[in-house]
Every structure is written in C-alpha cells, then in structure tokens.
Design a protein around this motif. Sequence first.
Motif, PDB file in Angstrom:
ATOM      1  N   VAL A   1       0.302  -1.164  -0.253  1.00 42.58           N
ATOM      2  CA  VAL A   1      -0.143  -0.604   0.328  1.00 42.58           C
ATOM      3  C   VAL A   1       0.682   1.360   0.103  1.00 42.58           C
ATOM      4  CG1 VAL A   1      -1.982  -1.086   1.691  1.00 42.58           C
ATOM      5  CG2 VAL A   1       0.066   0.282   2.429  1.00 42.58           C
ATOM      6  N   GLY A   2       0.458   2.465  -0.166  1.00 40.44           N
ATOM      7  CA  GLY A   2       0.951   3.539  -0.583  1.00 40.44           C
ATOM      8  C   GLY A   2       1.383   4.180   0.846  1.00 40.44           C
ATOM      9  N   PRO A   3       2.257   4.995   0.888  1.00 43.28           N
ATOM     10  CA  PRO A   3       2.649   5.935   1.760  1.00 43.28           C
ATOM     11  C   PRO A   3       1.519   6.729   2.711  1.00 43.28           C
ATOM     12  CG  PRO A   3       3.570   6.520   0.001  1.00 43.28           C
ATOM     13  CD  PRO A   3       3.076   5.659  -0.364  1.00 43.28           C
ATOM     14  N   ASN A   4       0.384   6.962   2.435  1.00 41.89           N
ATOM     15  CA  ASN A   4      -0.877   6.918   2.800  1.00 41.89           C
ATOM     16  C   ASN A   4      -1.608   6.402   2.950  1.00 41.89           C
ATOM     17  OD1 ASN A   4       0.570  10.313   2.792  1.00 41.89           O
ATOM     18  ND2 ASN A   4       0.174  10.633   1.036  1.00 41.89           N
ATOM     19  N   ASP A   5      -1.457   5.588   2.873  1.00 43.47           N
ATOM     20  CA  ASP A   5      -2.410   4.555   3.324  1.00 43.47           C
ATOM     21  C   ASP A   5      -2.368   3.660   4.136  1.00 43.47           C
ATOM     22  OD1 ASP A   5      -3.626   4.903   0.098  1.00 43.47           O
ATOM     23  OD2 ASP A   5      -1.968   3.748  -0.799  1.00 43.47           O
ATOM     24  N   PRO A   6      -3.564   3.444   4.657  1.00 48.14           N
ATOM     25  CA  PRO A   6      -3.570   2.117   6.238  1.00 48.14           C
ATOM     26  C   PRO A   6      -3.188   1.073   5.903  1.00 48.14           C
ATOM     27  CG  PRO A   6      -5.658   2.298   5.339  1.00 48.14           C
ATOM     28  CD  PRO A   6      -5.323   3.558   4.554  1.00 48.14           C
ATOM     29  N   VAL A   7      -2.298   0.554   6.923  1.00 48.39           N
ATOM     30  CA  VAL A   7      -1.741  -0.919   6.985  1.00 48.39           C
ATOM     31  C   VAL A   7      -2.818  -1.885   6.432  1.00 48.39           C
ATOM     32  CG1 VAL A   7      -0.215  -2.538   7.972  1.00 48.39           C
ATOM     33  CG2 VAL A   7       0.973   0.211   8.221  1.00 48.39           C
ATOM     34  N   ASP A   8      -2.046  -1.883   5.861  1.00 49.05           N
ATOM     35  CA  ASP A   8      -3.233  -4.058   5.301  1.00 49.05           C
ATOM     36  C   ASP A   8      -2.390  -5.048   5.356  1.00 49.05           C
ATOM     37  OD1 ASP A   8      -4.311  -5.753   3.535  1.00 49.05           O
ATOM     38  OD2 ASP A   8      -4.715  -4.681   2.022  1.00 49.05           O
ATOM     39  N   PRO A   9      -3.463  -5.727   6.665  1.00 51.53           N
ATOM     40  CA  PRO A   9      -2.382  -7.081   6.637  1.00 51.53           C
ATOM     41  C   PRO A   9      -1.405  -7.897   6.096  1.00 51.53           C
ATOM     42  CG  PRO A   9      -4.213  -6.841   7.838  1.00 51.53           C
ATOM     43  CD  PRO A   9      -4.513  -5.639   7.664  1.00 51.53           C
ATOM     44  N   LYS A  10      -2.428  -8.050   4.883  1.00 56.97           N
ATOM     45  CA  LYS A  10      -2.110  -8.554   3.668  1.00 56.97           C
ATOM     46  C   LYS A  10      -0.960  -8.423   3.029  1.00 56.97           C
ATOM     47  CE  LYS A  10      -6.545 -10.424   4.160  1.00 56.97           C
ATOM     48  NZ  LYS A  10      -7.514 -11.123   3.167  1.00 56.97           N
ATOM     49  N   LYS A  11      -0.774  -7.023   3.321  1.00 55.61           N
ATOM     50  CA  LYS A  11       0.431  -6.714   1.824  1.00 55.61           C
ATOM     51  C   LYS A  11       1.633  -5.936   3.315  1.00 55.61           C
ATOM     52  CE  LYS A  11      -3.255  -5.092  -1.701  1.00 55.61           C
ATOM     53  NZ  LYS A  11      -3.672  -4.291  -2.421  1.00 55.61           N
ATOM     54  N   ASP A  12       2.904  -5.276   1.687  1.00 59.46           N
ATOM     55  CA  ASP A  12       3.429  -4.282   2.915  1.00 59.46           C
ATOM     56  C   ASP A  12       3.218  -3.320   2.387  1.00 59.46           C
ATOM     57  OD1 ASP A  12       4.232  -6.343   3.348  1.00 59.46           O
ATOM     58  OD2 ASP A  12       6.292  -6.817   1.195  1.00 59.46           O
ATOM     59  N   LYS A  13       4.228  -2.521   2.852  1.00 59.01           N
ATOM     60  CA  LYS A  13       4.445  -0.718   2.972  1.00 59.01           C
ATOM     61  C   LYS A  13       4.620   0.037   2.577  1.00 59.01           C
ATOM     62  CE  LYS A  13       2.167   3.172   5.426  1.00 59.01           C
ATOM     63  NZ  LYS A  13       0.926   3.742   4.676  1.00 59.01           N
ATOM     64  N   ARG A  14       5.179   1.051   1.997  1.00 54.92           N
ATOM     65  CA  ARG A  14       5.355   1.247   1.178  1.00 54.92           C
ATOM     66  C   ARG A  14       6.133   2.851   1.994  1.00 54.92           C
ATOM     67  NH1 ARG A  14       6.644   6.069  -2.779  1.00 54.92           N
ATOM     68  NH2 ARG A  14       4.908   6.300  -3.483  1.00 54.92           N
ATOM     69  N   ILE A  15       7.602   3.503   2.234  1.00 54.19           N
ATOM     70  CA  ILE A  15       6.822   4.389   3.703  1.00 54.19           C
ATOM     71  C   ILE A  15       7.860   5.908   2.285  1.00 54.19           C
ATOM     72  CG2 ILE A  15       6.622   3.968   5.141  1.00 54.19           C
ATOM     73  CD1 ILE A  15      10.063   4.383   5.477  1.00 54.19           C
ATOM     74  N   VAL A  16       7.790   7.112   2.919  1.00 56.38           N
ATOM     75  CA  VAL A  16       8.866   8.396   1.757  1.00 56.38           C
ATOM     76  C   VAL A  16       9.190   8.487   2.852  1.00 56.38           C
ATOM     77  CG1 VAL A  16       8.809  10.615   0.513  1.00 56.38           C
ATOM     78  CG2 VAL A  16       7.347   8.764   0.882  1.00 56.38           C
ATOM     79  N   ALA A  17      10.319   7.922   2.548  1.00 54.23           N
ATOM     80  CA  ALA A  17      12.096   8.535   3.986  1.00 54.23           C
ATOM     81  C   ALA A  17      13.340   8.018   2.986  1.00 54.23           C
ATOM     82  CB  ALA A  17      11.711   7.035   4.906  1.00 54.23           C
ATOM     83  N   GLY A  18      13.296   9.466   2.566  1.00 51.79           N
ATOM     84  CA  GLY A  18      14.903   9.249   2.013  1.00 51.79           C
ATOM     85  C   GLY A  18      15.838   9.425   2.920  1.00 51.79           C
ATOM     86  N   PHE A  19      16.689   9.099   2.523  1.00 54.28           N
ATOM     87  CA  PHE A  19      18.165   8.934   3.180  1.00 54.28           C
ATOM     88  C   PHE A  19      18.751  10.652   3.116  1.00 54.28           C
ATOM     89  CE2 PHE A  19      19.404   4.210   2.845  1.00 54.28           C
ATOM     90  CZ  PHE A  19      18.306   3.844   3.058  1.00 54.28           C
ATOM     91  N   TYR A  20      19.346  11.252   3.687  1.00 54.46           N
ATOM     92  CA  TYR A  20      20.029  12.323   4.417  1.00 54.46           C
ATOM     93  C   TYR A  20      21.451  11.811   4.242  1.00 54.46           C
ATOM     94  CZ  TYR A  20      22.419  16.294   5.804  1.00 54.46           C
ATOM     95  OH  TYR A  20      23.234  17.617   5.930  1.00 54.46           O
ATOM     96  N   GLY A  21      22.258  10.522   5.340  1.00 56.97           N
ATOM     97  CA  GLY A  21      23.626  10.253   5.016  1.00 56.97           C
ATOM     98  C   GLY A  21      23.290   8.736   4.874  1.00 56.97           C
ATOM     99  N   LEU A  22      24.753   8.267   4.199  1.00 55.41           N
ATOM    100  CA  LEU A  22      24.747   7.276   4.448  1.00 55.41           C
ATOM    101  C   LEU A  22      25.507   5.375   4.094  1.00 55.41           C
ATOM    102  CD1 LEU A  22      23.247   5.141   0.385  1.00 55.41           C
ATOM    103  CD2 LEU A  22      24.512   7.149   0.753  1.00 55.41           C
ATOM    104  N   ALA A  23      25.431   4.803   4.288  1.00 51.62           N
ATOM    105  CA  ALA A  23      27.128   3.981   3.955  1.00 51.62           C
ATOM    106  C   ALA A  23      26.082   2.553   4.264  1.00 51.62           C
ATOM    107  CB  ALA A  23      27.595   4.546   5.474  1.00 51.62           C
ATOM    108  N   PRO A  24      26.931   1.247   3.240  1.00 51.31           N
ATOM    109  CA  PRO A  24      26.546   0.160   3.133  1.00 51.31           C
ATOM    110  C   PRO A  24      27.404  -0.640   3.922  1.00 51.31           C
ATOM    111  CG  PRO A  24      27.540   1.347   1.136  1.00 51.31           C
ATOM    112  CD  PRO A  24      27.616   2.028   2.128  1.00 51.31           C
TER     113      PRO A  24
END
Length: 378
Positions: free
Chosen positions: A257-280
């Motif tokens: 489901v999309g970032p603004n959609d309620p959680v669906d227990p049968k599906k995953d959920k996409r979030i908007v959370a762009g990285f500022y810093g990052l490291a592998p």
Amino acid sequence: MGPEKVYDLFSKWTDRIAGGELPFDKPDRPKGIERNVVFTMWDWAAPTRYQHDAISTDKRNPRVNANGLIYGSSEESSDLVPTLDPVKNIAGTIKHPFLDPKTASSTDAPRGPSAYWGDEAIWDSQTSPHNPMFDEKGRVWFTSRVRGPDNLSFCRAGSDHPSARIFPLERSNRQLSMYDPTSGKFTLVDTCFGTHHLYFAEDANNTLWASSGGAANPVVGWLNRKMLEETGDERKAQGWTAFILDTNGNGKRDDYVGPNDPVDPKKDKRIVAGFYGLAPSPVDGSVWGSVLGYPGSIIRVNPGSNPPETALTEVFEPPLPGYSPRGMDIDRKGVVWAPLASGHLASFDPQAVQMTVGSRTQNAGRRFTPLRFAPTVC
C-alpha cells in the motif's frame, strides 16, 4: 538566546576586539602529552565560496592517495572544485563541467542582501558538487548536477528499465560525476535518482550507493561501477528501489500500500523516507541511512537478490532525548554512528541489539521492524 540578544552580543564583541581588547585569560602553552597534538589549518577556497565537504582517501582503504591532493566541494557557491596539496601547501581549483548549458545556476536563486557583498550575486554554481568520495583507483566521485531536473525517458513511466518499470522517476536534483587525476578529465553520469551523499560498498561490483537528501525522497539509488566500466552503459549500470516495509511479516517483498494508505495486514507498505547520510555495511551488505526530522530515524535496507523487486526496509527511531540523525557512517563491525540534531552522538549496534544516545538509557522507539531487532538504549 534569541536573535536580538545574539546581534547585541556579537556586535559589541567585534567592537571590543577592534578596540584592542584581549581575552580575560591568557591560555597556557601546551604541557605534557598535549604537546604531541599538532593542528594545521589552510585557506583553500575563496572569500566568495564555502566548503561543504572534503575527502582525502578511500574510506574502505585509507592507504589510497597517501600524501595526495585533498578534494573539496563548494556546492551552491561555485563550480570550482577546490584542491589542496598538504605536502607542498598549494591550493588550486578544478572546473566541474555539465551536460546541459541550460542547467540552472545558483545566481538565479532567491537571495537577500549581504552586509559585505550587498546585492551582488557571489554564488554562481550550476553543478552544485555536494559530496566527494575516493574509489580504490584514486579517482574522485561527486554527487553533482550535470543537467536540469527533468529525467530522460528511460527513467519514466513506460520505460523497460528494471527499476523504472517498478517505480518510475520523473525528476532528480543531482546526478553523479567522476574526476580522474591521471587524465585530468571528468566523466559525467546521468542518473534517474537524485543524489546527495555517496558511498562505495565492499562488493565485487564496487557498487556506489547514493542518498537523495531530504526526507521527502521516495527511493535510494545505486550505480554498478563494474558494469559501467565494462560496458559504458550508464542506464544499464544504475538502479533504484522504493522503501518497502514488510508489514505482513512473511519475510519477503509483496504487493504494498502507499505511504498515505492504512496498513493492510495482507500487504507490505511503502514509506517516503529519503536518506540524508548513508553507508553500506561491510558486515552483511545491507545499506543504512539517516532520515531527518523529529524524531527522525535510522533505516536499514536489505537489497536482496534483485533490489528493485526484493529490497526490504527496516526503521529504527532514536529514543528521546535524541532526535534527527544527520550524517552517518558505519564502522568495521557494522555499528552505525550518527550525530543527532539534539546534540548527541548516537550508535546503533545490530549485533548487540543496542542503541546508545549520549549516556541516557531508555527503550528505543521501533516501527514495523522484524522481531529479530529490538533496539534499546544504554
């Protein structure tokens, strides 16, 4: 203190210095072990430019570029990449190129009058080089703007690119570039995903991962450097993935489901959370990033076997009093370190299942994270 108090204090301070006033206490000369510490400072830019970042070696191997030039980035202030020879004490600049002459310039950005420069537009950057990084060959990579914000067709809806097919991208704020000191030439890499900070993974492809900056960005992107060098195909060598949480808990990526959609227990959920810093992580190949905001978060992305389709995201929130991680890095044991906007230095150890913020001990916040991680604070 508030702006009026600051203006008053600093204006009087500068007047007192101009009048010849000295500090009330003269500091002693270093004694004992303090005499072993030596600080050296250089001016290596210009009065009209600022230094946003600098790099001297490959973070994966600090033997690279020993005694070589240090490279900086002037971001919005200039297209001139500052360099410093720390052995000969020589400062220089390298002009960063771009693909499209219509690329926007900071000269056109909104600005206010300066007490020193008046209304003069002293910044004139089109490339906005933000973050430099050495590779193992002694070449310097930058997150930089090489063209305008509108992406090429292969990035957009209707493209057969593996990442665009799943999550098309219309615009990007910065792309990538590489400077080879041996040839003295730049290579410009047009990416669909935006770039902000960058970091090389310790894998067979020398994968270059890039954050996108602000928390409103929907993807994290990468460049398969080995493929790029073997084929010269920048489109084939790049990819990106959205941030998908395994909210149905089955351990794999499903419809979401999309970032603004309620959680669906049968599906995953996409979030908007762009990285500022990052490291592998050098331990397991996962990619970690910091997300600004209150309370902000540290995010782990497990790429999986085919990242555009298999990457899964985990979110870890720093417990109060800490908030808003900014730049971050990972040590050789896979422990994440980050400065917080709250004034703390934080670490997160996935192996010990432990988060440390300053010296305070509390339960760490957690959201949509697998049960094998239960972050705490000590």
